[in-house]
Design a protein around this motif. Sequence first.
Motif, PDB file in Angstrom:
ATOM      1  N   ARG A   1       0.783  -1.251  -0.184  1.00  0.00           N
ATOM      2  CA  ARG A   1      -0.034  -0.239   0.063  1.00  0.00           C
ATOM      3  C   ARG A   1       0.854   1.185  -0.046  1.00  0.00           C
ATOM      4  O   ARG A   1       0.622   2.216  -0.691  1.00  0.00           O
ATOM      5  CB  ARG A   1      -0.827  -0.046   1.286  1.00  0.00           C
ATOM      6  CG  ARG A   1      -1.679   1.418   1.265  1.00  0.00           C
ATOM      7  CD  ARG A   1      -2.953   1.247   1.492  1.00  0.00           C
ATOM      8  NE  ARG A   1      -3.787   2.210   1.706  1.00  0.00           N
ATOM      9  CZ  ARG A   1      -4.013   3.166   0.885  1.00  0.00           C
ATOM     10  NH1 ARG A   1      -3.935   3.047  -0.287  1.00  0.00           N
ATOM     11  NH2 ARG A   1      -4.818   4.425   1.244  1.00  0.00           N
ATOM     12  N   SER A   2       1.975   1.154   0.765  1.00  0.00           N
ATOM     13  CA  SER A   2       2.846   2.370   0.746  1.00  0.00           C
ATOM     14  C   SER A   2       3.438   2.651  -0.560  1.00  0.00           C
ATOM     15  O   SER A   2       3.656   3.946  -0.803  1.00  0.00           O
ATOM     16  CB  SER A   2       4.039   2.069   1.887  1.00  0.00           C
ATOM     17  OG  SER A   2       5.046   1.602   1.233  1.00  0.00           O
ATOM     18  N   LEU A   3       3.850   1.681  -1.442  1.00  0.00           N
ATOM     19  CA  LEU A   3       4.389   1.769  -2.700  1.00  0.00           C
ATOM     20  C   LEU A   3       3.253   2.548  -3.722  1.00  0.00           C
ATOM     21  O   LEU A   3       3.577   3.289  -4.404  1.00  0.00           O
ATOM     22  CB  LEU A   3       4.804   0.420  -3.254  1.00  0.00           C
ATOM     23  CG  LEU A   3       6.185   0.080  -2.678  1.00  0.00           C
ATOM     24  CD1 LEU A   3       6.352  -1.246  -3.147  1.00  0.00           C
ATOM     25  CD2 LEU A   3       7.065   0.945  -2.344  1.00  0.00           C
ATOM     26  N   ARG A   4       2.061   2.149  -3.351  1.00  0.00           N
ATOM     27  CA  ARG A   4       1.043   2.423  -4.187  1.00  0.00           C
ATOM     28  C   ARG A   4       0.707   3.931  -3.954  1.00  0.00           C
ATOM     29  O   ARG A   4       0.822   4.938  -5.022  1.00  0.00           O
ATOM     30  CB  ARG A   4      -0.503   1.760  -4.113  1.00  0.00           C
ATOM     31  CG  ARG A   4      -1.583   2.346  -4.646  1.00  0.00           C
ATOM     32  CD  ARG A   4      -1.850   2.561  -6.444  1.00  0.00           C
ATOM     33  NE  ARG A   4      -1.078   1.722  -7.139  1.00  0.00           N
ATOM     34  CZ  ARG A   4      -0.559   2.073  -8.357  1.00  0.00           C
ATOM     35  NH1 ARG A   4      -0.702   3.322  -8.850  1.00  0.00           N
ATOM     36  NH2 ARG A   4       0.242   1.418  -9.051  1.00  0.00           N
ATOM     37  N   LEU A   5       0.973   4.453  -2.883  1.00  0.00           N
ATOM     38  CA  LEU A   5       0.820   5.780  -2.245  1.00  0.00           C
ATOM     39  C   LEU A   5       1.965   6.632  -2.908  1.00  0.00           C
ATOM     40  O   LEU A   5       1.637   7.559  -3.457  1.00  0.00           O
ATOM     41  CB  LEU A   5       0.499   5.897  -0.870  1.00  0.00           C
ATOM     42  CG  LEU A   5      -0.657   5.529  -0.357  1.00  0.00           C
ATOM     43  CD1 LEU A   5      -0.499   5.296   1.315  1.00  0.00           C
ATOM     44  CD2 LEU A   5      -1.953   6.403  -0.577  1.00  0.00           C
ATOM     45  N   LEU A   6       3.236   6.126  -2.827  1.00  0.00           N
ATOM     46  CA  LEU A   6       4.122   6.992  -3.314  1.00  0.00           C
ATOM     47  C   LEU A   6       4.149   7.002  -5.050  1.00  0.00           C
ATOM     48  O   LEU A   6       4.355   8.108  -5.497  1.00  0.00           O
ATOM     49  CB  LEU A   6       5.486   6.327  -3.220  1.00  0.00           C
ATOM     50  CG  LEU A   6       6.094   6.300  -1.719  1.00  0.00           C
ATOM     51  CD1 LEU A   6       7.231   5.403  -1.574  1.00  0.00           C
ATOM     52  CD2 LEU A   6       6.334   7.560  -1.372  1.00  0.00           C
TER      53      LEU A   6
ATOM     54  N   LYS B   1       1.568   9.603  -5.812  1.00  0.00           N
ATOM     55  CA  LYS B   1       2.440  11.109  -4.954  1.00  0.00           C
ATOM     56  C   LYS B   1       1.641  11.468  -3.962  1.00  0.00           C
ATOM     57  O   LYS B   1       1.279  12.652  -3.690  1.00  0.00           O
ATOM     58  CB  LYS B   1       2.329  11.904  -6.278  1.00  0.00           C
ATOM     59  CG  LYS B   1       3.361  11.619  -7.542  1.00  0.00           C
ATOM     60  CD  LYS B   1       3.405  12.523  -8.602  1.00  0.00           C
ATOM     61  CE  LYS B   1       4.033  11.715  -9.936  1.00  0.00           C
ATOM     62  NZ  LYS B   1       4.277  10.544  -9.949  1.00  0.00           N
ATOM     63  N   ASP B   2       1.066  10.381  -3.234  1.00  0.00           N
ATOM     64  CA  ASP B   2       0.134  10.805  -1.977  1.00  0.00           C
ATOM     65  C   ASP B   2       0.948  10.677  -0.850  1.00  0.00           C
ATOM     66  O   ASP B   2       0.797   9.792   0.058  1.00  0.00           O
ATOM     67  CB  ASP B   2      -1.071   9.799  -1.928  1.00  0.00           C
ATOM     68  CG  ASP B   2      -2.042  10.124  -0.967  1.00  0.00           C
ATOM     69  OD1 ASP B   2      -1.593  11.224  -0.072  1.00  0.00           O
ATOM     70  OD2 ASP B   2      -3.177   9.594  -0.530  1.00  0.00           O
ATOM     71  N   ILE B   3       1.830  11.738  -0.781  1.00  0.00           N
ATOM     72  CA  ILE B   3       2.779  11.802   0.450  1.00  0.00           C
ATOM     73  C   ILE B   3       2.017  11.749   1.924  1.00  0.00           C
ATOM     74  O   ILE B   3       2.355  11.114   2.732  1.00  0.00           O
ATOM     75  CB  ILE B   3       3.797  12.814   0.478  1.00  0.00           C
ATOM     76  CG1 ILE B   3       4.566  12.659  -0.994  1.00  0.00           C
ATOM     77  CG2 ILE B   3       4.810  13.217   1.580  1.00  0.00           C
ATOM     78  CD1 ILE B   3       5.365  11.456  -1.324  1.00  0.00           C
TER      79      ILE B   3
ATOM     80  N   TRP C   1       0.905   8.397   2.429  1.00  0.00           N
ATOM     81  CA  TRP C   1       2.242   7.553   2.861  1.00  0.00           C
ATOM     82  C   TRP C   1       2.367   7.840   4.197  1.00  0.00           C
ATOM     83  O   TRP C   1       2.808   6.874   5.120  1.00  0.00           O
ATOM     84  CB  TRP C   1       3.117   7.754   1.960  1.00  0.00           C
ATOM     85  CG  TRP C   1       4.381   7.025   2.146  1.00  0.00           C
ATOM     86  CD1 TRP C   1       4.566   5.740   1.550  1.00  0.00           C
ATOM     87  CD2 TRP C   1       5.685   7.228   2.801  1.00  0.00           C
ATOM     88  NE1 TRP C   1       5.735   5.258   2.092  1.00  0.00           N
ATOM     89  CE2 TRP C   1       6.471   6.120   2.682  1.00  0.00           C
ATOM     90  CE3 TRP C   1       5.995   8.459   3.529  1.00  0.00           C
ATOM     91  CZ2 TRP C   1       7.685   6.135   3.328  1.00  0.00           C
ATOM     92  CZ3 TRP C   1       7.582   8.468   4.104  1.00  0.00           C
ATOM     93  CH2 TRP C   1       8.058   7.206   4.080  1.00  0.00           C
TER      94      TRP C   1
ATOM     95  N   LEU D   1       0.574   6.345   7.220  1.00  0.00           N
ATOM     96  CA  LEU D   1       0.837   4.869   7.458  1.00  0.00           C
ATOM     97  C   LEU D   1       1.770   4.631   8.496  1.00  0.00           C
ATOM     98  O   LEU D   1       1.931   3.473   9.108  1.00  0.00           O
ATOM     99  CB  LEU D   1       1.497   4.120   6.067  1.00  0.00           C
ATOM    100  CG  LEU D   1       0.554   3.993   5.058  1.00  0.00           C
ATOM    101  CD1 LEU D   1       1.179   3.327   3.833  1.00  0.00           C
ATOM    102  CD2 LEU D   1      -0.630   3.354   5.671  1.00  0.00           C
ATOM    103  N   TRP D   2       2.286   5.703   9.027  1.00  0.00           N
ATOM    104  CA  TRP D   2       3.466   5.717   9.926  1.00  0.00           C
ATOM    105  C   TRP D   2       3.082   5.833  11.562  1.00  0.00           C
ATOM    106  O   TRP D   2       2.095   6.459  11.732  1.00  0.00           O
ATOM    107  CB  TRP D   2       4.373   6.851   9.876  1.00  0.00           C
ATOM    108  CG  TRP D   2       5.330   6.759   8.789  1.00  0.00           C
ATOM    109  CD1 TRP D   2       5.317   6.756   7.294  1.00  0.00           C
ATOM    110  CD2 TRP D   2       6.806   6.138   8.771  1.00  0.00           C
ATOM    111  NE1 TRP D   2       6.247   6.287   6.790  1.00  0.00           N
ATOM    112  CE2 TRP D   2       7.230   5.903   7.725  1.00  0.00           C
ATOM    113  CE3 TRP D   2       7.560   5.879   9.903  1.00  0.00           C
ATOM    114  CZ2 TRP D   2       8.680   5.652   7.362  1.00  0.00           C
ATOM    115  CZ3 TRP D   2       8.868   5.535   9.760  1.00  0.00           C
ATOM    116  CH2 TRP D   2       9.183   5.354   8.386  1.00  0.00           C
TER     117      TRP D   2
END
Length: 141
Positions: free
Chosen positions: A13-18, A21-23, A26, A29-30
């Motif tokens: 999911r984090s890769l899809r957000l990157l 360009k949905d910083i 992303w 998720l932290w």
Amino acid sequence: MSAPTAPAELFRRSLRLLLDKDIPGWVALWAEDGVMEFPFAPDGWPGRLEGREAVAAYMAHYPDHIDLHDFPDLRIHQTTEPGTIVVEMRGTGRLVESDRPFDMTYIAVVTVRNGHITSYRDYWNPLAVLDAGTDFTRSNR
């Protein structure tokens, strides 16, 4: 839809957000106290970011510097440590400033607890980005 909690699912999911360009997505998720480390950071560059806010500040302008297109060759390895995965991948795209191709190999050790990234050790080579003609990391300090 509920948030992914399995480390591999969350990482995908984090890769899809990157790529999207949905910083802000992303960064969401932290964990609040998550830590991002760059073991190969050269002198003068951040080697450790402590907390979601520090990660957000570091990544805020990422899409202005690197236009990611894909993460081919993604391999996610389970470990004997609960919640921890080791990831091998390539990031491809272009460097915005120079319009040169971007092709970077990464290895990351990622730990997820309670559905959030708590630790991310990013073993990438920042010197390769400098050699390609961008000042991404320095502008994000």
